[in-house]
Design a protein around this motif. Structure first.
Motif, PDB file in Angstrom:
ATOM      1  N   ALA A   1       0.822  -1.211   0.000  1.00  0.00           N
ATOM      2  CA  ALA A   1       0.000   0.000   0.000  1.00  0.00           C
ATOM      3  C   ALA A   1       0.852   1.255   0.000  1.00  0.00           C
ATOM      4  O   ALA A   1       2.064   1.216   0.222  1.00  0.00           O
ATOM      5  CB  ALA A   1      -0.914   0.001   1.224  1.00  0.00           C
ATOM      6  N   LEU A   2       0.182   2.361  -0.238  1.00  0.00           N
ATOM      7  CA  LEU A   2       0.737   3.690  -0.030  1.00  0.00           C
ATOM      8  C   LEU A   2       0.107   4.248   1.233  1.00  0.00           C
ATOM      9  O   LEU A   2      -1.104   4.107   1.436  1.00  0.00           O
ATOM     10  CB  LEU A   2       0.401   4.610  -1.209  1.00  0.00           C
ATOM     11  CG  LEU A   2       0.787   4.128  -2.600  1.00  0.00           C
ATOM     12  CD1 LEU A   2       0.319   5.129  -3.657  1.00  0.00           C
ATOM     13  CD2 LEU A   2       2.283   3.887  -2.704  1.00  0.00           C
ATOM     14  N   SER A   3       0.914   4.880   2.063  1.00  0.00           N
ATOM     15  CA  SER A   3       0.399   5.527   3.269  1.00  0.00           C
ATOM     16  C   SER A   3       0.345   7.028   3.035  1.00  0.00           C
ATOM     17  O   SER A   3       1.343   7.625   2.610  1.00  0.00           O
ATOM     18  CB  SER A   3       1.292   5.214   4.467  1.00  0.00           C
ATOM     19  OG  SER A   3       1.233   3.842   4.770  1.00  0.00           O
ATOM     20  N   PRO A   4      -0.796   7.660   3.296  1.00  0.00           N
ATOM     21  CA  PRO A   4      -0.895   9.100   3.043  1.00  0.00           C
ATOM     22  C   PRO A   4      -0.027   9.899   4.008  1.00  0.00           C
ATOM     23  O   PRO A   4       0.033   9.582   5.206  1.00  0.00           O
ATOM     24  CB  PRO A   4      -2.380   9.399   3.269  1.00  0.00           C
ATOM     25  CG  PRO A   4      -2.861   8.318   4.169  1.00  0.00           C
ATOM     26  CD  PRO A   4      -2.031   7.103   3.847  1.00  0.00           C
ATOM     27  N   PRO A   5       0.657  10.934   3.515  1.00  0.00           N
ATOM     28  CA  PRO A   5       1.415  11.798   4.416  1.00  0.00           C
ATOM     29  C   PRO A   5       0.489  12.605   5.312  1.00  0.00           C
ATOM     30  O   PRO A   5      -0.719  12.698   5.070  1.00  0.00           O
ATOM     31  CB  PRO A   5       2.219  12.694   3.465  1.00  0.00           C
ATOM     32  CG  PRO A   5       1.518  12.620   2.159  1.00  0.00           C
ATOM     33  CD  PRO A   5       0.780  11.318   2.113  1.00  0.00           C
ATOM     34  N   ALA A   6       1.058  13.215   6.348  1.00  0.00           N
ATOM     35  CA  ALA A   6       0.271  13.909   7.377  1.00  0.00           C
ATOM     36  C   ALA A   6      -0.617  14.994   6.794  1.00  0.00           C
ATOM     37  O   ALA A   6      -1.769  15.165   7.221  1.00  0.00           O
ATOM     38  CB  ALA A   6       1.193  14.493   8.441  1.00  0.00           C
ATOM     39  N   ASP A   7      -0.131  15.751   5.803  1.00  0.00           N
ATOM     40  CA  ASP A   7      -0.960  16.832   5.267  1.00  0.00           C
ATOM     41  C   ASP A   7      -2.158  16.296   4.483  1.00  0.00           C
ATOM     42  O   ASP A   7      -3.223  16.923   4.464  1.00  0.00           O
ATOM     43  CB  ASP A   7      -0.133  17.805   4.424  1.00  0.00           C
ATOM     44  CG  ASP A   7       0.557  17.155   3.241  1.00  0.00           C
ATOM     45  OD1 ASP A   7       0.958  15.977   3.344  1.00  0.00           O
ATOM     46  OD2 ASP A   7       0.725  17.825   2.202  1.00  0.00           O
TER      47      ASP A   7
ATOM     48  N   TRP B   1      -0.711  14.738  -3.215  1.00  0.00           N
ATOM     49  CA  TRP B   1      -0.103  13.611  -2.499  1.00  0.00           C
ATOM     50  C   TRP B   1       1.113  13.156  -3.293  1.00  0.00           C
ATOM     51  O   TRP B   1       0.996  12.395  -4.244  1.00  0.00           O
ATOM     52  CB  TRP B   1      -1.125  12.504  -2.373  1.00  0.00           C
ATOM     53  CG  TRP B   1      -0.660  11.239  -1.712  1.00  0.00           C
ATOM     54  CD1 TRP B   1       0.614  10.840  -1.420  1.00  0.00           C
ATOM     55  CD2 TRP B   1      -1.499  10.164  -1.264  1.00  0.00           C
ATOM     56  NE1 TRP B   1       0.631   9.612  -0.818  1.00  0.00           N
ATOM     57  CE2 TRP B   1      -0.660   9.182  -0.708  1.00  0.00           C
ATOM     58  CE3 TRP B   1      -2.872   9.951  -1.291  1.00  0.00           C
ATOM     59  CZ2 TRP B   1      -1.156   7.980  -0.192  1.00  0.00           C
ATOM     60  CZ3 TRP B   1      -3.360   8.766  -0.763  1.00  0.00           C
ATOM     61  CH2 TRP B   1      -2.518   7.794  -0.213  1.00  0.00           C
ATOM     62  N   PRO B   2       2.311  13.604  -2.918  1.00  0.00           N
ATOM     63  CA  PRO B   2       3.510  13.126  -3.597  1.00  0.00           C
ATOM     64  C   PRO B   2       3.823  11.689  -3.147  1.00  0.00           C
ATOM     65  O   PRO B   2       3.933  11.416  -1.955  1.00  0.00           O
ATOM     66  CB  PRO B   2       4.603  14.100  -3.146  1.00  0.00           C
ATOM     67  CG  PRO B   2       4.093  14.700  -1.878  1.00  0.00           C
ATOM     68  CD  PRO B   2       2.589  14.607  -1.902  1.00  0.00           C
ATOM     69  N   VAL B   3       3.920  10.787  -4.115  1.00  0.00           N
ATOM     70  CA  VAL B   3       4.160   9.370  -3.803  1.00  0.00           C
ATOM     71  C   VAL B   3       5.642   9.081  -4.019  1.00  0.00           C
ATOM     72  O   VAL B   3       6.145   9.180  -5.141  1.00  0.00           O
ATOM     73  CB  VAL B   3       3.285   8.454  -4.683  1.00  0.00           C
ATOM     74  CG1 VAL B   3       3.584   6.990  -4.395  1.00  0.00           C
ATOM     75  CG2 VAL B   3       1.816   8.767  -4.456  1.00  0.00           C
ATOM     76  N   ARG B   4       6.325   8.720  -2.936  1.00  0.00           N
ATOM     77  CA  ARG B   4       7.767   8.489  -2.988  1.00  0.00           C
ATOM     78  C   ARG B   4       8.183   7.120  -2.463  1.00  0.00           C
ATOM     79  O   ARG B   4       9.341   6.741  -2.596  1.00  0.00           O
ATOM     80  CB  ARG B   4       8.500   9.581  -2.183  1.00  0.00           C
ATOM     81  CG  ARG B   4       8.184  11.006  -2.622  1.00  0.00           C
ATOM     82  CD  ARG B   4       8.631  11.254  -4.056  1.00  0.00           C
ATOM     83  NE  ARG B   4       8.328  12.610  -4.514  1.00  0.00           N
ATOM     84  CZ  ARG B   4       7.321  12.914  -5.316  1.00  0.00           C
ATOM     85  NH1 ARG B   4       6.472  11.972  -5.740  1.00  0.00           N
ATOM     86  NH2 ARG B   4       7.131  14.154  -5.721  1.00  0.00           N
ATOM     87  N   GLU B   5       7.239   6.399  -1.840  1.00  0.00           N
ATOM     88  CA  GLU B   5       7.586   5.088  -1.293  1.00  0.00           C
ATOM     89  C   GLU B   5       6.378   4.173  -1.260  1.00  0.00           C
ATOM     90  O   GLU B   5       5.237   4.620  -1.351  1.00  0.00           O
ATOM     91  CB  GLU B   5       8.185   5.224   0.109  1.00  0.00           C
ATOM     92  CG  GLU B   5       7.236   5.797   1.140  1.00  0.00           C
ATOM     93  CD  GLU B   5       7.880   6.006   2.492  1.00  0.00           C
ATOM     94  OE1 GLU B   5       9.110   6.189   2.572  1.00  0.00           O
ATOM     95  OE2 GLU B   5       7.135   5.980   3.491  1.00  0.00           O
ATOM     96  N   VAL B   6       6.670   2.889  -1.153  1.00  0.00           N
ATOM     97  CA  VAL B   6       5.675   1.821  -1.098  1.00  0.00           C
ATOM     98  C   VAL B   6       5.920   1.036   0.190  1.00  0.00           C
ATOM     99  O   VAL B   6       7.066   0.852   0.597  1.00  0.00           O
ATOM    100  CB  VAL B   6       5.823   0.884  -2.323  1.00  0.00           C
ATOM    101  CG1 VAL B   6       4.915  -0.320  -2.215  1.00  0.00           C
ATOM    102  CG2 VAL B   6       5.550   1.638  -3.608  1.00  0.00           C
ATOM    103  N   ARG B   7       4.849   0.560   0.803  1.00  0.00           N
ATOM    104  CA  ARG B   7       4.982  -0.185   2.053  1.00  0.00           C
ATOM    105  C   ARG B   7       4.362  -1.576   1.952  1.00  0.00           C
ATOM    106  O   ARG B   7       3.302  -1.741   1.343  1.00  0.00           O
ATOM    107  CB  ARG B   7       4.310   0.564   3.200  1.00  0.00           C
ATOM    108  CG  ARG B   7       4.981   1.885   3.481  1.00  0.00           C
ATOM    109  CD  ARG B   7       4.338   2.598   4.633  1.00  0.00           C
ATOM    110  NE  ARG B   7       4.992   3.878   4.799  1.00  0.00           N
ATOM    111  CZ  ARG B   7       5.090   4.519   5.938  1.00  0.00           C
ATOM    112  NH1 ARG B   7       4.560   4.008   7.032  1.00  0.00           N
ATOM    113  NH2 ARG B   7       5.699   5.685   5.999  1.00  0.00           N
ATOM    114  N   LEU B   8       5.013  -2.521   2.579  1.00  0.00           N
ATOM    115  CA  LEU B   8       4.462  -3.851   2.806  1.00  0.00           C
ATOM    116  C   LEU B   8       3.896  -3.817   4.216  1.00  0.00           C
ATOM    117  O   LEU B   8       4.620  -3.555   5.177  1.00  0.00           O
ATOM    118  CB  LEU B   8       5.544  -4.923   2.678  1.00  0.00           C
ATOM    119  CG  LEU B   8       5.091  -6.362   2.902  1.00  0.00           C
ATOM    120  CD1 LEU B   8       4.121  -6.804   1.813  1.00  0.00           C
ATOM    121  CD2 LEU B   8       6.310  -7.291   2.936  1.00  0.00           C
ATOM    122  N   ILE B   9       2.590  -4.062   4.334  1.00  0.00           N
ATOM    123  CA  ILE B   9       1.915  -3.884   5.615  1.00  0.00           C
ATOM    124  C   ILE B   9       1.304  -5.190   6.080  1.00  0.00           C
ATOM    125  O   ILE B   9       0.682  -5.916   5.295  1.00  0.00           O
ATOM    126  CB  ILE B   9       0.832  -2.787   5.499  1.00  0.00           C
ATOM    127  CG1 ILE B   9       1.493  -1.458   5.091  1.00  0.00           C
ATOM    128  CG2 ILE B   9       0.046  -2.639   6.795  1.00  0.00           C
ATOM    129  CD1 ILE B   9       0.535  -0.323   4.853  1.00  0.00           C
TER     130      ILE B   9
END
Length: 195
Positions: free
Chosen positions: A6-12, A154-162
């Motif tokens: 997934a992508l996790s949304p940044p705080a803003d 939403w700048p997407v710079r990383e991907v996460r394995l959750i």
């Protein structure tokens, strides 16, 4: 381990969605309003993965992330599932470079095929789930109260394995994080483990 990418949304982005949905809980308090710490944009659901398969899976998924350049999305408006009749889910939509997003999701899905991910024949509809209704109901009035909805970059710079851990207070735990584009930019670190 029950896993998804997934992508996790940044705080803003989280703040923008929270502000846009603020009238919702006051108007329809009996919905299950999801906690912002649980918000994520699923790219591929992997299901149950044996612990012993994690290193190989992480290598494959990390390599895919490294092949994709960073891109920019926006959170954009509201939607519901299902789209007709009574609704079970209220979500915030995704705009921006959705072609790059769809390409990343498709490549991750293809790379993870050896895990046998279930339910991957459905169309990919990127979204952040903000509320659930059990049983499903007409959410037209609520959507009217919420208005147009959030619109925020939403700048997407990383991907996460959750890892999904139902029933726990910290329901979602990030197992791995990979930078996008690390294969083409030697200054970018490919992976960090948060396990």
């Amino acid at each position: 381990m029950r896993l998804f990418v997934a992508l996790s949304p940044p705080a803003d982005v989280v703040d923008a969605v929270l502000a846009a949905r603020a009238p919702g809980p006051r108007h329809t308090s009996d919905l299950r309003w999801t906690h912002p710490s649980d918000w994520h944009l699923t790219l591929v659901f992997l299901g149950e993965v044996p612990d012993g398969s994690l290193p190989a899976l992480a290598d494959v998924l990390g390599a895919v992330a490294g092949d994709h350049a960073p891109f920019d999305l926006t959170v954009d408006g509201w939607g519901v599932f299902p789209r007709s009749g009574p609704s079970a889910v209220l979500w915030s939509g995704i705009g921006g470079d959705t072609e790059a997003l769809a390409s990343l999701a498709a490549d991750l899905r293809a790379a993870a095929v050896f895990t046998g991910p279930p339910g991957q024949d459905r169309p990919y509809v990127p979204h952040l789930t903000v509320a659930r209704s059990r049983p499903p109901r007409d959410l037209t009035d609520l959507r009217s109260v919420l208005g147009r909805g959030p619109r925020h970059p939403w700048p997407v710079r990383e991907v996460r394995l959750i890892e999904s851990r139902p029933g726990r207070e910290d329901r979602y735990r990030t197992a791995r994080t990979w930078a996008l584009g690390w294969k083409t930019d030697p200054g970018i670190s490919p992976e960090r483990s948060t396990a």
